[in-house]
Write a protein that holds these residues in place. Structure first.
Motif, PDB file in Angstrom:
ATOM      1  N   PRO A 132      69.391  46.742  57.344  1.00  0.00           N
ATOM      2  CA  PRO A 132      69.783  47.576  56.198  1.00  0.00           C
ATOM      3  C   PRO A 132      71.239  48.061  56.287  1.00  0.00           C
ATOM      4  O   PRO A 132      71.766  48.315  57.372  1.00  0.00           O
ATOM      5  CB  PRO A 132      68.846  48.788  56.288  1.00  0.00           C
ATOM      6  CG  PRO A 132      67.915  48.537  57.426  1.00  0.00           C
ATOM      7  CD  PRO A 132      68.486  47.452  58.265  1.00  0.00           C
ATOM      8  N   HIS A 133      71.844  48.188  55.123  1.00  0.00           N
ATOM      9  CA  HIS A 133      73.157  48.821  54.975  1.00  0.00           C
ATOM     10  C   HIS A 133      73.121  49.650  53.687  1.00  0.00           C
ATOM     11  O   HIS A 133      72.233  49.466  52.851  1.00  0.00           O
ATOM     12  CB  HIS A 133      74.261  47.765  54.853  1.00  0.00           C
ATOM     13  CG  HIS A 133      74.373  46.853  56.046  1.00  0.00           C
ATOM     14  ND1 HIS A 133      74.947  47.249  57.230  1.00  0.00           N
ATOM     15  CD2 HIS A 133      73.977  45.564  56.234  1.00  0.00           C
ATOM     16  CE1 HIS A 133      74.911  46.232  58.100  1.00  0.00           C
ATOM     17  NE2 HIS A 133      74.320  45.206  57.522  1.00  0.00           N
ATOM     18  N   THR A 134      74.112  50.539  53.511  1.00  0.00           N
ATOM     19  CA  THR A 134      74.143  51.328  52.275  1.00  0.00           C
ATOM     20  C   THR A 134      74.681  50.449  51.134  1.00  0.00           C
ATOM     21  O   THR A 134      75.361  49.451  51.381  1.00  0.00           O
ATOM     22  CB  THR A 134      75.074  52.551  52.409  1.00  0.00           C
ATOM     23  OG1 THR A 134      76.429  52.064  52.511  1.00  0.00           O
ATOM     24  CG2 THR A 134      74.751  53.385  53.633  1.00  0.00           C
ATOM     25  N   VAL A 138      63.908  43.371  64.023  1.00  0.00           N
ATOM     26  CA  VAL A 138      64.294  44.418  63.061  1.00  0.00           C
ATOM     27  C   VAL A 138      65.435  45.267  63.627  1.00  0.00           C
ATOM     28  O   VAL A 138      65.564  45.435  64.839  1.00  0.00           O
ATOM     29  CB  VAL A 138      63.111  45.357  62.708  1.00  0.00           C
ATOM     30  CG1 VAL A 138      61.934  44.564  62.147  1.00  0.00           C
ATOM     31  CG2 VAL A 138      62.669  46.185  63.894  1.00  0.00           C
ATOM     32  N   HIS A 139      66.239  45.759  62.720  1.00  0.00           N
ATOM     33  CA  HIS A 139      67.330  46.678  63.075  1.00  0.00           C
ATOM     34  C   HIS A 139      67.058  47.988  62.333  1.00  0.00           C
ATOM     35  O   HIS A 139      67.370  48.109  61.159  1.00  0.00           O
ATOM     36  CB  HIS A 139      68.676  46.121  62.599  1.00  0.00           C
ATOM     37  CG  HIS A 139      69.045  44.768  63.133  1.00  0.00           C
ATOM     38  ND1 HIS A 139      69.816  44.598  64.258  1.00  0.00           N
ATOM     39  CD2 HIS A 139      68.775  43.510  62.683  1.00  0.00           C
ATOM     40  CE1 HIS A 139      70.013  43.294  64.473  1.00  0.00           C
ATOM     41  NE2 HIS A 139      69.394  42.613  63.539  1.00  0.00           N
ATOM     42  N   MET A 140      66.439  48.953  63.016  1.00  0.00           N
ATOM     43  CA  MET A 140      66.081  50.212  62.345  1.00  0.00           C
ATOM     44  C   MET A 140      67.200  51.261  62.426  1.00  0.00           C
ATOM     45  O   MET A 140      67.060  52.366  61.921  1.00  0.00           O
ATOM     46  CB  MET A 140      64.776  50.767  62.897  1.00  0.00           C
ATOM     47  CG  MET A 140      63.552  49.880  62.659  1.00  0.00           C
ATOM     48  SD  MET A 140      63.352  49.369  60.927  1.00  0.00           S
ATOM     49  CE  MET A 140      61.712  48.598  61.001  1.00  0.00           C
ATOM     50  N   LYS A 173      74.942  38.383  51.465  1.00  0.00           N
ATOM     51  CA  LYS A 173      75.767  38.067  52.633  1.00  0.00           C
ATOM     52  C   LYS A 173      74.949  38.406  53.879  1.00  0.00           C
ATOM     53  O   LYS A 173      74.445  39.526  54.019  1.00  0.00           O
ATOM     54  CB  LYS A 173      77.067  38.882  52.622  1.00  0.00           C
ATOM     55  CG  LYS A 173      77.913  38.644  53.867  1.00  0.00           C
ATOM     56  CD  LYS A 173      79.248  39.385  53.816  1.00  0.00           C
ATOM     57  CE  LYS A 173      80.013  39.220  55.123  1.00  0.00           C
ATOM     58  NZ  LYS A 173      81.309  39.939  55.102  1.00  0.00           N
ATOM     59  N   VAL A 174      74.826  37.437  54.758  1.00  0.00           N
ATOM     60  CA  VAL A 174      74.001  37.617  55.956  1.00  0.00           C
ATOM     61  C   VAL A 174      74.498  36.635  57.012  1.00  0.00           C
ATOM     62  O   VAL A 174      75.078  35.604  56.677  1.00  0.00           O
ATOM     63  CB  VAL A 174      72.494  37.396  55.606  1.00  0.00           C
ATOM     64  CG1 VAL A 174      72.229  35.976  55.116  1.00  0.00           C
ATOM     65  CG2 VAL A 174      71.574  37.737  56.770  1.00  0.00           C
ATOM     66  N   ASN A 175      74.299  36.986  58.282  1.00  0.00           N
ATOM     67  CA  ASN A 175      74.653  36.094  59.390  1.00  0.00           C
ATOM     68  C   ASN A 175      73.410  35.606  60.100  1.00  0.00           C
ATOM     69  O   ASN A 175      72.597  36.453  60.488  1.00  0.00           O
ATOM     70  CB  ASN A 175      75.535  36.816  60.404  1.00  0.00           C
ATOM     71  CG  ASN A 175      76.865  37.206  59.808  1.00  0.00           C
ATOM     72  OD1 ASN A 175      77.394  36.531  58.926  1.00  0.00           O
ATOM     73  ND2 ASN A 175      77.415  38.313  60.289  1.00  0.00           N
ATOM     74  N   PRO A 176      73.271  34.294  60.308  1.00  0.00           N
ATOM     75  CA  PRO A 176      74.061  33.208  59.724  1.00  0.00           C
ATOM     76  C   PRO A 176      73.905  33.194  58.198  1.00  0.00           C
ATOM     77  O   PRO A 176      72.953  33.789  57.680  1.00  0.00           O
ATOM     78  CB  PRO A 176      73.445  31.955  60.343  1.00  0.00           C
ATOM     79  CG  PRO A 176      72.500  32.404  61.396  1.00  0.00           C
ATOM     80  CD  PRO A 176      72.183  33.826  61.157  1.00  0.00           C
TER      81      PRO A 176
HETATM   82  C1  NCD Z   1      72.525  42.034  61.510  1.00  0.00           C
HETATM   83  C2  NCD Z   1      72.804  43.529  61.438  1.00  0.00           C
HETATM   84  O1  NCD Z   1      73.318  43.979  60.413  1.00  0.00           O
HETATM   85  O2  NCD Z   1      72.477  44.243  62.388  1.00  0.00           O
HETATM   86  N1  NCD Z   1      73.125  41.380  60.387  1.00  0.00           N
HETATM   87  C3  NCD Z   1      72.892  40.136  59.922  1.00  0.00           C
HETATM   88  O3  NCD Z   1      73.623  39.668  59.033  1.00  0.00           O
HETATM   89  N2  NCD Z   1      71.869  39.406  60.332  1.00  0.00           N
HETATM   90  C4  NCD Z   1      73.052  41.549  62.805  1.00  0.00           C
HETATM   91  C5  NCD Z   1      72.551  40.180  63.137  1.00  0.00           C
HETATM   92  O4  NCD Z   1      71.359  40.016  63.421  1.00  0.00           O
HETATM   93  O5  NCD Z   1      73.342  39.265  63.143  1.00  0.00           O
END
Ligand code: NCD
Ligand code: ZN
Length: 448
Positions: free
Chosen positions: A313-315, A61-63, A281-284
């Motif tokens: 999450p993003h805005t 997770v990216h909090m 849109k996401v990586n990968p």
């Molecule tokens: C992740 C992020 O926004 O922190 N974004 C993503 O597309 N998965 C970074 C990542 O894990 O590549």
């Protein structure tokens, strides 16, 4: 701070069995598991007709706290986790500043501990300039280390092959786990320039700018490094069928190389861009139907061991508009378990497999087992209690994240999370957080 709780008459689910049993939690720790247990003053929760699983462990997770709290913060993100049945999260280090030293690790932990609604571990990052910090961060309690081999949110500089080798040798020596965002940077840059140069602006151009060879090359290189060093190696967000084949090989050879995939790669393909535009849109990137199928097969074959949300999450502003400028990633910590429960209740995979993927293996890989992700006596009293007969409808507006963009809005799912229990206390009930004060604590791997 743990509670006393007796959960009676439920059916407990482990990776190996489903059986009727009561669970007695004392001071936050599982004291007894068996039939006809007595409360002895503990609060009683009647779970007749309900399934009891170990609380979910989301290792990805990216909090966004510190530094990116316009996207999410630790309170909102961990509330989302609690509501979604996740009782332990491992938090990624691409915050601002990045967790690249002992000092930053300590600072982040002290900042977050007052704001955590679930238990949490912190990753450090390995980039090209901090390999000397790893042993110290591990000593200080880091859950493991994240390595971004390809460009993504935060744009941390990928380590050179020599730094990578050194870090993996250290990992083997100390016993820590390295988690890899495995995409080859040079190839991503090459294809991105090529596809942009063609003037493409359609949403699927993102998928073409990071084709599966980027992932396949990075993973095959890591397999060589892992075999030569013995490092515990987790490939996160596996998206491509070629990677599945490599992991199949790794498993056959007995390498300590494991794969994680995410609900979006299991449910969606690049076609989803037609409906959701840059939201997905996401990586990968999302890939093809054949990739999606091979991921499900990998779960059934135990070739992919864990599912993480990659909650990123993003805005809405950051996610909108031009495909090249939109940010990559979207939320997921609150929906990962409901989505996988649905798959089990529809008979696609077993309910035991859900526990294996979401609780058991993530804990094992990061040295948290059996304190986390288990229903063993002596482990933390973290439970998620499910009504298999009820339904869940995902309504974005009701999710707890700061920004609620999700491709899963409107999904109807079988099963419903009734209670999330963290160390013997009910922290969420029917999708709402009921614990007023954050009681989450930092967790660290058990050293051996
Ligand atoms: C992740 C992020 O926004 O922190 N974004 C993503 O597309 N998965 C970074 C990542 O894990 O590549
Ligand atoms: Zn990543």
């Amino acid at each position: 701070m743990g509670g006393d709780l007796l959960v009676k008459n439920g059916r407990i689910v482990t990776p190996w069995s489903v059986r009727e049993a009561d669970i007695l939690i004392r001071d936050g720790v599982i004291e007894r598991v068996g039939r006809d247990l007595n409360a002895d003053g503990a609060e009683v929760l009647d779970a007749r007709g309900l399934l009891i699983l170990p609380g979910g462990v989301d290792e990805h997770v990216h909090m966004r706290e510190p530094g990116l709290t316009h996207k999410e913060d630790f309170a909102s993100g961990t509330m989302a986790a609690a509501a979604g049945g996740i009782t332990t999260i491992l938090e990624m280090p691409n915050t601002v500043p990045p967790v690249e030293s002992v000092r930053e690790l300590r600072r982040k932990r002290e900042l977050l501990r007052e704001r955590a609604y679930v238990d949490f571990g912190l990753y450090g990052v390995l980039h090209d300039g901090n390999v000397d910090e790893l042993a110290g961060m591990w000593e200080e309690g880091a859950a493991g280390f994240k390595v971004f081999l390809g460009p993504t949110t935060g744009n941390l500089p990928a380590p050179s092959d020599s730094t990578l080798y050194e870090a993996m040798a250290l990992a083997a020596r100390h016993g820590f786990t390295l988690a890899f965002h495995a995409e080859n940077r040079g190839l991503v840059e090459y294809f991105t320039e090529k596809v942009r140069g063609e003037g493409r602006r359609d949403y699927e151009a993102h998928a073409d700018s990071r084709p599966s060879i980027c992932e396949e090359e990075a993973v095959s290189r890591l397999m060589i490094f892992a075999r030569r060093t013995g490092a515990k190696t987790l490939i996160v967000h596996v998206s491509a069928r070629e990677t599945v084949e490599l992991l199949r090989e790794a498993k056959a050879r007995g390498l300590k190389v494991w794969g994680e995939t995410c609900p979006h790669y299991l449910l969606l393909t690049r076609e989803a861009h037609k409906k959701y535009g840059s939201l997905v849109k996401v990586n990968p990137p999302l890939r093809d139907e054949e990739d999606r199928r091979s991921l499900w097969k990998a779960l059934k074959d135990d070739v992919i061991r864990t599912i993480g949300s990659d909650h990123a999450p993003h805005t809405p502003e950051e996610k909108s508009g031009d495909i090249w400028n939109a940010q990559a990633g979207f939320i997921g910590v609150e929906t990962i378990l409901p989505i996988m429960l649905d798959a089990a209740l529809r008979g696609v995979i077993s309910i035991r497999k859900v526990v294996s993927l979401i609780s058991y293996w993530p804990s094992r890989i990061f040295g948290l087992y059996p304190r986390k992700g288990s229903l063993e006596v002596g482990g933390d009293g973290d439970l998620v209690i499910i009504d298999p007969g009820a339904e869940t409808r995902i309504v974005a507006e009701r999710l707890h994240s700061k920004h609620k963009l999700t491709p899963f809005d409107g999904l109807s799912l079988r099963g419903k999370i009734r209670y999330t229990v963290l160390r013997g206390r009910v922290v969420a009930e029917d999708g709402e957080v009921v614990e007023e004060k954050p009681m989450g604590e930092p967790v660290s791997p058990l050293r051996r």
